[in-house]
Design a protein around this motif. Sequence first.
Motif, PDB file in Angstrom:
ATOM      1  N   ALA A 117      24.910  13.947  27.631  1.00 57.90           N
ATOM      2  CA  ALA A 117      24.000  14.604  26.737  1.00 57.90           C
ATOM      3  C   ALA A 117      23.997  15.925  26.903  1.00 57.90           C
ATOM      4  O   ALA A 117      23.828  16.834  25.800  1.00 57.90           O
ATOM      5  CB  ALA A 117      22.425  13.880  27.723  1.00 57.90           C
ATOM      6  N   LEU A 118      24.235  16.290  28.407  1.00 60.82           N
ATOM      7  CA  LEU A 118      24.546  18.184  28.958  1.00 60.82           C
ATOM      8  C   LEU A 118      25.838  18.440  27.628  1.00 60.82           C
ATOM      9  O   LEU A 118      25.921  19.594  26.992  1.00 60.82           O
ATOM     10  CB  LEU A 118      24.737  18.478  29.959  1.00 60.82           C
ATOM     11  N   ASN A 119      27.035  17.716  28.137  1.00 63.50           N
ATOM     12  CA  ASN A 119      28.391  18.278  27.395  1.00 63.50           C
ATOM     13  C   ASN A 119      27.783  18.518  25.877  1.00 63.50           C
ATOM     14  O   ASN A 119      28.140  18.580  25.138  1.00 63.50           O
ATOM     15  CB  ASN A 119      29.292  17.387  27.543  1.00 63.50           C
ATOM     16  N   SER A 120      27.105  17.565  25.438  1.00 60.98           N
ATOM     17  CA  SER A 120      27.367  17.328  23.612  1.00 60.98           C
ATOM     18  C   SER A 120      25.490  18.342  23.508  1.00 60.98           C
ATOM     19  O   SER A 120      26.588  19.009  22.377  1.00 60.98           O
ATOM     20  CB  SER A 120      26.166  16.190  23.329  1.00 60.98           C
ATOM     21  N   ARG A 121      24.839  18.968  24.388  1.00 56.46           N
ATOM     22  CA  ARG A 121      24.752  20.256  23.349  1.00 56.46           C
ATOM     23  C   ARG A 121      24.802  21.238  23.569  1.00 56.46           C
ATOM     24  O   ARG A 121      24.897  22.218  22.864  1.00 56.46           O
ATOM     25  CB  ARG A 121      23.029  20.052  24.346  1.00 56.46           C
ATOM     26  N   ILE A 122      26.575  21.737  25.016  1.00 59.87           N
ATOM     27  CA  ILE A 122      27.260  23.001  24.823  1.00 59.87           C
ATOM     28  C   ILE A 122      28.166  23.180  23.608  1.00 59.87           C
ATOM     29  O   ILE A 122      28.527  23.686  22.705  1.00 59.87           O
ATOM     30  CB  ILE A 122      27.478  22.538  25.668  1.00 59.87           C
ATOM     31  N   LEU A 123      28.611  21.402  23.216  1.00 60.95           N
ATOM     32  CA  LEU A 123      29.951  21.082  22.177  1.00 60.95           C
ATOM     33  C   LEU A 123      28.962  21.448  20.739  1.00 60.95           C
ATOM     34  O   LEU A 123      29.572  22.197  19.792  1.00 60.95           O
ATOM     35  CB  LEU A 123      29.781  20.148  22.720  1.00 60.95           C
ATOM     36  N   SER A 124      27.838  21.441  21.306  1.00 63.68           N
ATOM     37  CA  SER A 124      27.634  21.197  19.738  1.00 63.68           C
ATOM     38  C   SER A 124      27.104  22.817  18.777  1.00 63.68           C
ATOM     39  O   SER A 124      26.857  23.371  17.488  1.00 63.68           O
ATOM     40  CB  SER A 124      26.060  20.994  19.457  1.00 63.68           C
TER      41      SER A 124
ATOM     42  N   ARG B  51      37.427  15.560  20.127  1.00 61.91           N
ATOM     43  CA  ARG B  51      38.622  15.662  19.392  1.00 61.91           C
ATOM     44  C   ARG B  51      37.727  15.734  17.666  1.00 61.91           C
ATOM     45  O   ARG B  51      37.786  16.070  16.384  1.00 61.91           O
ATOM     46  CB  ARG B  51      39.301  14.026  19.735  1.00 61.91           C
ATOM     47  N   ARG B  52      36.509  14.818  17.859  1.00 58.69           N
ATOM     48  CA  ARG B  52      35.916  15.160  16.596  1.00 58.69           C
ATOM     49  C   ARG B  52      35.949  16.629  16.058  1.00 58.69           C
ATOM     50  O   ARG B  52      36.279  16.789  14.641  1.00 58.69           O
ATOM     51  CB  ARG B  52      34.451  13.975  16.809  1.00 58.69           C
ATOM     52  N   ILE B  53      34.573  17.077  17.045  1.00 59.09           N
ATOM     53  CA  ILE B  53      33.992  19.073  17.196  1.00 59.09           C
ATOM     54  C   ILE B  53      36.152  19.925  16.208  1.00 59.09           C
ATOM     55  O   ILE B  53      36.052  20.458  14.961  1.00 59.09           O
ATOM     56  CB  ILE B  53      33.834  19.572  17.598  1.00 59.09           C
ATOM     57  N   ALA B  54      37.119  19.434  16.631  1.00 64.45           N
ATOM     58  CA  ALA B  54      38.293  20.213  16.410  1.00 64.45           C
ATOM     59  C   ALA B  54      38.560  19.989  15.540  1.00 64.45           C
ATOM     60  O   ALA B  54      38.728  20.378  14.436  1.00 64.45           O
ATOM     61  CB  ALA B  54      39.372  19.971  17.782  1.00 64.45           C
ATOM     62  N   ARG B  55      38.132  18.414  14.797  1.00 66.09           N
ATOM     63  CA  ARG B  55      39.115  17.977  13.695  1.00 66.09           C
ATOM     64  C   ARG B  55      37.505  18.901  11.994  1.00 66.09           C
ATOM     65  O   ARG B  55      37.704  18.622  11.683  1.00 66.09           O
ATOM     66  CB  ARG B  55      38.252  16.325  13.485  1.00 66.09           C
ATOM     67  N   GLU B  56      36.250  18.289  12.957  1.00 66.40           N
ATOM     68  CA  GLU B  56      35.517  18.914  11.493  1.00 66.40           C
ATOM     69  C   GLU B  56      35.614  20.449  11.572  1.00 66.40           C
ATOM     70  O   GLU B  56      34.912  21.222  10.587  1.00 66.40           O
ATOM     71  CB  GLU B  56      34.487  18.461  12.220  1.00 66.40           C
TER      72      GLU B  56
END
Length: 229
Positions: free
Chosen positions: A46-53, A82-87
């Motif tokens: 949850a934390l990592n997803s918030r930061i990566l967003s 990986r997904r964010i890098a592509r998008e």
Amino acid sequence: MERYNVIREKNPREIVLLKGFPCIWGKCAFCDYTDDNSRDEDEMLALNSRILSRVTGEKGVLEVINSGSCFELPEGTREEIRRIARERGIRRLFFESHWLYRKRLEEMRAYMGIPVTYKIGVETFNHEFRERVLNKHAGFKRPEEVARYFDSPCIMVGIKGQTKEMIDYDIRMVKKHFRLGTVSVFTNNTTKIRQDPELVKWFVREYAWLREDPSIEVLYENTDFGVGD
């Protein structure tokens, strides 16, 4: 604690500080960063997803750090990177890894599908000081061994027991064998390892030219990348 920043000077990139499982070694005498590790995977995800967003891809380069190695990030977090890098058009990733993972670096490169620059906390190329004082558990004897696997070593300066000659040698080896490097001035923390203020003053004076060297980033404080506490 700040966990996202954009570095705009040397090697422009976005940088995120994520949470991971406990470090594979976790016994370095100078390190209390392991306090940021966790075993609660749901909380980490949850934390990592918030930061990566917050990653926009504006620089095309993303550095991901955690209190350990990239291999200790939860699988779901690695998938999200990986997904964010592509998008978001990330063309290169920076990851950190302990020496103990050296045989797995290509595995992560293949998984991410884009170039990865690997950092490693060398601390010093002086084997005796690194192992007996800092307890790094990284058994290489020569910088060439590190360069066989890693792209960018991080060395520490200003530690009691360290000498000017050791620092001179370390910086020469970084410049000789690696395209990139980081020099971190040791800051006193909760461990028993202490800073040598006079050695720090000497380093700041003697190596002021590193500020202009595009291949070396100097952290005078451990939060100079804009993340951490």
